[in-house]
Design a protein around this motif. Sequence first.
Motif, mmCIF file in Angstrom:
data_model
loop_
_atom_site.group_PDB
_atom_site.id
_atom_site.type_symbol
_atom_site.label_atom_id
_atom_site.label_comp_id
_atom_site.label_asym_id
_atom_site.label_seq_id
_atom_site.Cartn_x
_atom_site.Cartn_y
_atom_site.Cartn_z
ATOM 1 N N PRO A 5 40.794 -48.724 99.533
ATOM 2 C CA PRO A 5 41.668 -47.752 100.720
ATOM 3 C C PRO A 5 42.780 -47.914 99.757
ATOM 4 N N ASN A 6 43.753 -47.279 99.991
ATOM 5 C CA ASN A 6 45.203 -47.295 99.576
ATOM 6 C C ASN A 6 45.952 -48.247 101.162
ATOM 7 N N ASP A 7 47.706 -48.241 100.922
ATOM 8 C CA ASP A 7 48.191 -48.909 101.633
ATOM 9 C C ASP A 7 48.431 -47.628 103.141
ATOM 10 N N GLU A 8 48.565 -46.332 102.426
ATOM 11 C CA GLU A 8 49.284 -44.956 102.876
ATOM 12 C C GLU A 8 48.249 -44.940 103.797
ATOM 13 N N GLN A 9 46.676 -44.565 103.673
ATOM 14 C CA GLN A 9 45.366 -44.685 104.632
ATOM 15 C C GLN A 9 45.722 -45.272 105.799
ATOM 16 N N ASP A 10 46.221 -46.673 104.902
ATOM 17 C CA ASP A 10 45.031 -47.668 106.343
ATOM 18 C C ASP A 10 46.427 -47.206 107.245
ATOM 19 N N LYS A 11 47.385 -46.972 107.272
ATOM 20 C CA LYS A 11 48.155 -46.567 108.365
ATOM 21 C C LYS A 11 47.420 -45.464 109.062
ATOM 22 N N GLN A 12 46.597 -44.680 109.401
ATOM 23 C CA GLN A 12 46.050 -42.855 109.773
ATOM 24 C C GLN A 12 44.918 -43.560 109.979
ATOM 25 N N THR A 13 44.703 -42.461 111.024
ATOM 26 C CA THR A 13 43.330 -42.568 111.907
ATOM 27 C C THR A 13 43.137 -40.469 111.919
ATOM 28 N N GLU A 14 41.255 -40.890 111.505
ATOM 29 C CA GLU A 14 40.805 -39.435 111.774
ATOM 30 C C GLU A 14 39.945 -39.356 112.095
ATOM 31 N N PHE A 15 39.901 -37.908 112.828
ATOM 32 C CA PHE A 15 39.026 -38.069 114.604
ATOM 33 C C PHE A 15 37.479 -36.521 112.902
ATOM 34 N N ILE A 16 36.295 -37.334 113.835
ATOM 35 C CA ILE A 16 35.410 -36.212 112.763
ATOM 36 C C ILE A 16 34.571 -36.173 114.419
ATOM 37 N N SER A 17 34.550 -34.594 114.658
ATOM 38 C CA SER A 17 33.315 -34.045 115.622
ATOM 39 C C SER A 17 33.034 -32.969 114.787
ATOM 40 N N PRO A 64 34.864 -36.192 129.578
ATOM 41 C CA PRO A 64 33.560 -34.536 130.377
ATOM 42 C C PRO A 64 34.240 -33.702 128.649
ATOM 43 N N LYS A 65 34.206 -32.902 128.686
ATOM 44 C CA LYS A 65 33.948 -31.994 127.467
ATOM 45 C C LYS A 65 35.344 -31.492 127.144
ATOM 46 N N THR A 66 36.078 -30.828 128.420
ATOM 47 C CA THR A 66 37.706 -30.952 128.418
ATOM 48 C C THR A 66 38.634 -31.978 128.005
ATOM 49 N N LYS A 67 38.076 -33.524 127.923
ATOM 50 C CA LYS A 67 38.351 -34.454 127.092
ATOM 51 C C LYS A 67 38.572 -34.111 125.644
ATOM 52 N N LEU A 68 37.379 -33.581 125.384
ATOM 53 C CA LEU A 68 37.236 -33.303 123.878
ATOM 54 C C LEU A 68 38.002 -32.350 123.562
ATOM 55 N N ASP A 69 37.480 -31.261 124.281
ATOM 56 C CA ASP A 69 38.270 -30.422 123.636
ATOM 57 C C ASP A 69 39.836 -29.643 123.309
ATOM 58 N N GLU A 70 40.345 -31.471 124.062
ATOM 59 C CA GLU A 70 41.615 -31.506 124.133
ATOM 60 C C GLU A 70 41.883 -32.463 123.085
ATOM 61 N N LEU A 71 40.800 -32.897 122.759
ATOM 62 C CA LEU A 71 41.282 -34.538 121.403
ATOM 63 C C LEU A 71 41.033 -33.435 119.891
ATOM 64 N N THR A 72 40.266 -32.531 120.023
ATOM 65 C CA THR A 72 39.622 -31.035 118.850
ATOM 66 C C THR A 72 40.090 -30.425 119.312
ATOM 67 N N LYS A 73 41.434 -30.022 120.182
ATOM 68 C CA LYS A 73 42.396 -28.596 119.357
ATOM 69 C C LYS A 73 41.436 -27.917 119.776
ATOM 70 N N GLN A 74 40.649 -27.510 121.253
ATOM 71 C CA GLN A 74 39.423 -26.346 121.181
ATOM 72 C C GLN A 74 38.704 -25.892 120.071
ATOM 73 N N GLN A 75 38.446 -26.938 119.532
ATOM 74 C CA GLN A 75 37.308 -26.949 118.089
ATOM 75 C C GLN A 75 35.351 -27.430 118.970
ATOM 76 N N ASN A 76 35.288 -26.712 117.737
ATOM 77 C CA ASN A 76 33.660 -26.715 117.875
ATOM 78 C C ASN A 76 32.928 -28.397 118.079
ATOM 79 N N HIS A 77 33.170 -29.777 119.005
ATOM 80 C CA HIS A 77 33.199 -30.216 118.630
ATOM 81 C C HIS A 77 31.455 -30.919 118.366
#
Length: 254
Positions: A5-17, A64-77
Amino acid sequence: MKQKPNDEQDKQTEFISGRHPVLAALESERPVNKIFLQKGIQPSFAAKIEKLAKQRKIIISRVPKTKLDELTKQQNHQGVLLTLAAYQYADLNEILQQTTQHHQDPFLLILDNIEDPHNLGSIMRTADAAGVTGIIIPQRRAVQLTATVAKTSTGAIEHVPVARVSNLVQTVKQLKKENFWIFGTDMAGQDYRQWNAQGPVALIIGNEGKGISPLLKAQCDQLLTIPMIGHVQSLNASVAAGLLIYQGFTSRGN
């Protein structure tokens, strides 16, 4: 391989779908914060996620699917999403030490300012399939490890270590001192089908539009070209990388 890890990365969060990237992340050692699972999703897939989550004591939120659509900005999750710490990078020396411990000749990829995350993800997928030792990318003016890269790699990002360096030219010079042969691509190079990639080698893949930078090309021991007889005299960076990687894979006796 654990990536540092590095300090800059520790402050970030990623989504994986997406199902394959999510399963790969859950089966790896990466710290996962939370799982979002679509209500009414296929029971057999839900059971698989629940089992892995229970083993790792990770909270599952049914949404619900709408929540995942929102989190992924309408990507195919595909009905599932993870939140986790940003991807971390490997140390190049540790990558090389691990190959030495396994009595293997390293086969590295050096990506010279690849900008498209889909290209990086596709290259990682091929690199994993062909047993590439590791990938080196620059810290600036190039795509980094992101959720888009992770999804395109379909899980390969969990298995191929990526080192990030401040200066590719200096890194190549150091590799040459450690008896690496450095190969790059150029229209005037040797037919890639004749390439012998035995021994410690590093293959440079250039930028999508500009190719390999002149200073980096000057460090190459040999240049390779992919013959083309059609009207379009260029290939997508990930397609070109795939051809070259598999020629290296074949010539190394695999």
